[in-house]
Design an enzyme around this catalytic site. Structure first.
Site, PDB file in Angstrom:
ATOM      1  N   HIS A 216     -22.654   6.523   0.881  1.00 24.78           N
ATOM      2  CA  HIS A 216     -22.180   5.225   0.378  1.00 24.78           C
ATOM      3  C   HIS A 216     -20.675   5.075   0.567  1.00 24.78           C
ATOM      4  O   HIS A 216     -19.986   6.034   0.924  1.00 24.78           O
ATOM      5  CB  HIS A 216     -22.512   5.089  -1.121  1.00 24.78           C
ATOM      6  CG  HIS A 216     -21.744   6.037  -1.992  1.00 24.78           C
ATOM      7  ND1 HIS A 216     -22.067   7.377  -2.118  1.00 24.78           N
ATOM      8  CD2 HIS A 216     -20.636   5.859  -2.746  1.00 24.78           C
ATOM      9  CE1 HIS A 216     -21.218   7.966  -2.927  1.00 24.78           C
ATOM     10  NE2 HIS A 216     -20.318   7.064  -3.321  1.00 24.78           N
ATOM     11  N   ASP A 218     -17.416   3.352  -1.878  1.00 23.64           N
ATOM     12  CA  ASP A 218     -17.185   2.916  -3.257  1.00 23.64           C
ATOM     13  C   ASP A 218     -16.797   1.435  -3.260  1.00 23.64           C
ATOM     14  O   ASP A 218     -16.083   0.978  -2.371  1.00 23.64           O
ATOM     15  CB  ASP A 218     -16.047   3.734  -3.896  1.00 23.64           C
ATOM     16  CG  ASP A 218     -16.445   5.193  -4.108  1.00 23.64           C
ATOM     17  OD1 ASP A 218     -17.638   5.526  -3.960  1.00 23.64           O
ATOM     18  OD2 ASP A 218     -15.547   6.004  -4.422  1.00 23.64           O
ATOM     19  N   HIS A 272     -19.039   8.472   2.284  1.00 23.94           N
ATOM     20  CA  HIS A 272     -19.155   9.822   1.744  1.00 23.94           C
ATOM     21  C   HIS A 272     -20.495  10.023   1.047  1.00 23.94           C
ATOM     22  O   HIS A 272     -21.255   9.075   0.843  1.00 23.94           O
ATOM     23  CB  HIS A 272     -17.981  10.122   0.793  1.00 23.94           C
ATOM     24  CG  HIS A 272     -17.838   9.143  -0.343  1.00 23.94           C
ATOM     25  ND1 HIS A 272     -17.377   7.849  -0.177  1.00 23.94           N
ATOM     26  CD2 HIS A 272     -18.107   9.264  -1.663  1.00 23.94           C
ATOM     27  CE1 HIS A 272     -17.355   7.233  -1.339  1.00 23.94           C
ATOM     28  NE2 HIS A 272     -17.799   8.059  -2.269  1.00 23.94           N
ATOM     29  N   ARG A 282     -23.188  21.368 -10.412  1.00 25.51           N
ATOM     30  CA  ARG A 282     -21.836  20.884 -10.118  1.00 25.51           C
ATOM     31  C   ARG A 282     -21.431  19.828 -11.140  1.00 25.51           C
ATOM     32  O   ARG A 282     -22.267  19.050 -11.616  1.00 25.51           O
ATOM     33  CB  ARG A 282     -21.839  20.253  -8.735  1.00 25.51           C
ATOM     34  CG  ARG A 282     -20.587  19.493  -8.392  1.00 25.51           C
ATOM     35  CD  ARG A 282     -20.707  18.937  -6.984  1.00 25.51           C
ATOM     36  NE  ARG A 282     -19.438  18.515  -6.465  1.00 25.51           N
ATOM     37  CZ  ARG A 282     -19.049  17.246  -6.370  1.00 25.51           C
ATOM     38  NH1 ARG A 282     -19.842  16.281  -6.777  1.00 25.51           N
ATOM     39  NH2 ARG A 282     -17.867  16.949  -5.885  1.00 25.51           N
TER      40      ARG A 282
HETATM   41  O1  LIG Z   1     -19.193  13.434  -7.460  1.00 30.10           O
HETATM   42  C1  LIG Z   1     -18.531  13.224  -6.461  1.00 30.10           C
HETATM   43  O2  LIG Z   1     -17.873  14.099  -5.917  1.00 30.10           O
HETATM   44  C2  LIG Z   1     -18.498  11.869  -5.815  1.00 30.10           C
HETATM   45  C3  LIG Z   1     -19.202  10.797  -6.581  1.00 30.10           C
HETATM   46  C4  LIG Z   1     -19.144   9.497  -5.854  1.00 30.10           C
HETATM   47  O3  LIG Z   1     -18.959   9.443  -4.682  1.00 30.10           O
HETATM   48  C5  LIG Z   1     -19.301   8.232  -6.604  1.00 30.10           C
HETATM   49  O4  LIG Z   1     -19.599   8.246  -7.781  1.00 30.10           O
HETATM   50  O5  LIG Z   1     -19.118   7.167  -5.996  1.00 30.10           O
HETATM   51 FE   LIG Z   2     -18.431   7.482  -4.147  1.00 27.77          FE
END
Ligand SMILES: O=C(O)CCC(=O)C(=O)O
Ligand SMILES: [Fe+2]
Length: 337
Positions: A216, A218, A272, A282
């Site tokens: 996705h 952001d 990403h 994690r």
């Molecule tokens: O948890 C992460 O490292 C990224 C999370 C992410 O990309 C998001 O919430 O948009």
């Molecule tokens: Fe993200």
């Protein structure tokens, strides 16, 4: 740790818990960083000594960078992580019951309504994540008798103040780099819109190469990510997935969709995903900041729209198509879709 108790996971995540060995080892075509700075492919920016030219170059070519000298005390970061782990360790049913508003608990998707409720996801495209959604400006409304939740709130308030400062400083440097009049672009970053998402990515032992969070971009202006030592964030750069290794005391900054529009497509909203390549849970903490929701964003590449219009479109697309279409919906002369 309480967080490894099976009852703390949403029921759908419990099925594979029996066989946590034989986890994912990485994947061909993906450089999986080992957490040392040698293997870190991301460009590094220093908040205390901002190199303006480099900032522009990095936002144009990468849309993501590592930030050092951010000024957030390490002790605050570790307190936040500690509290998050304790709260994630509560039984699933308690998390659902206790965290409703303004801080909400969600799982299976990072796509939430404005009030923090998860948009429904089919079992096929469920994201292997649970989290707390924290709209920072509403934190004072969080009433609690629980000492851990009360101190979680105080820690988040302090963390939020640091994030607003960092976002404003970076945004102003970016606006300057783009040659924008800072006064005219003031409402393009609204600190009161800031949201913190605290994520826990449970083990996913039998699904080699499956994503924990799907590919996705952001929707934010900027996102500020703080990940623990497990790692798993991957970034698409020139057709190759690169691993954004966890490096202690650094933050990862993403250019989001709104910044791409504000920059007239000079900067790019980075693509990403999250894939945890280790047999470990994690934790990550992400901050997202948006434009003032009703202000029309000016750009020659897109028809005029406000962040409110964008969010509604994203939510409609997720409901009807199952995924976000994003900026293409607003682009001028784009005949796709
Ligand atoms: O948890 C992460 O490292 C990224 C999370 C992410 O990309 C998001 O919430 O948009
Ligand atoms: Fe993200």
């Amino acid at each position: 740790m309480a967080g490894t108790e099976v009852s703390s996971y949403p029921p759908l995540f419990r099925e594979e818990k029996g066989s946590i060995h034989g986890g994912v080892e990485g994947e061909e075509g993906v450089k999986v960083g080992g957490g040392s700075s040698e293997s870190d492919p991301l460009p590094v920016m220093d908040l205390e000594c901002m190199e303006m030219e480099k900032l522009g170059e990095v936002c144009r070519e990468w849309g993501i960078f590592r930030l050092v000298n951010h000024g957030i005390p390490l002790s605050l970061l570790s307190q936040l992580e500690d509290h998050a782990k304790r709260l994630f360790g509560l039984p699933f049913e308690s998390k659902e019951a206790v965290f409703t508003t303004p801080v909400s608990y969600f799982w299976g998707t990072p796509a939430l309504t404005k009030s923090g409720v998860a948009l429904s996801q089919t079992p096929q495209n469920v994201n292997w994540v649970e989290g707390f959604n924290v709209p920072l400006s509403q934190l004072p409304l969080l009433q609690t008798q629980d000492p851990i939740i009360a101190s979680f709130r105080l820690i988040l308030e302090e963390y939020g103040r640091h994030l607003s400062r960092i976002a404003r400083t970076l945004f102003e440097a970016m606006a300057k780099n783009l040659g924008h009049d800072p006064k005219q672009y003031e409402s393009s970053l609204d600190e009161s819109s800031g949201i913190v998402r605290v994520y826990r990515y449970p083990l996913r032992p039998n699904r080699d190469h499956a994503s924990h969070m799907e590919v996705h971009t952001d929707s934010s202006v900027l996102s500020i990510l703080n990940q623990d030592e497990v790692g798993g964030l991957e970034v698409l750069k020139d057709g190759e997935w690169l691993s954004a290794s966890p490096i202690s005391n650094t933050l990862v900054i993403n250019v989001g969709d709104m910044m791409q529009v504000i920059s007239n497509d000079k900067y790019k909203s980075v693509i990403h995903r999250v894939k945890v390549a280790k047999e470990r849970e994690r934790l990550s903490i992400c901050y997202f900041v948006f434009p003032e929701e009703n202000t029309v964003i000016k750009s020659s590449k897109y028809r005029p729209f406000s962040y409110n219009d964008f969010r509604s479109q994203v939510q409609e697309d997720i409901k009807t198509l199952g995924h976000k279409v994003g900026l293409k919906r607003f682009k001028i002369n784009d005949d796709s879709d």
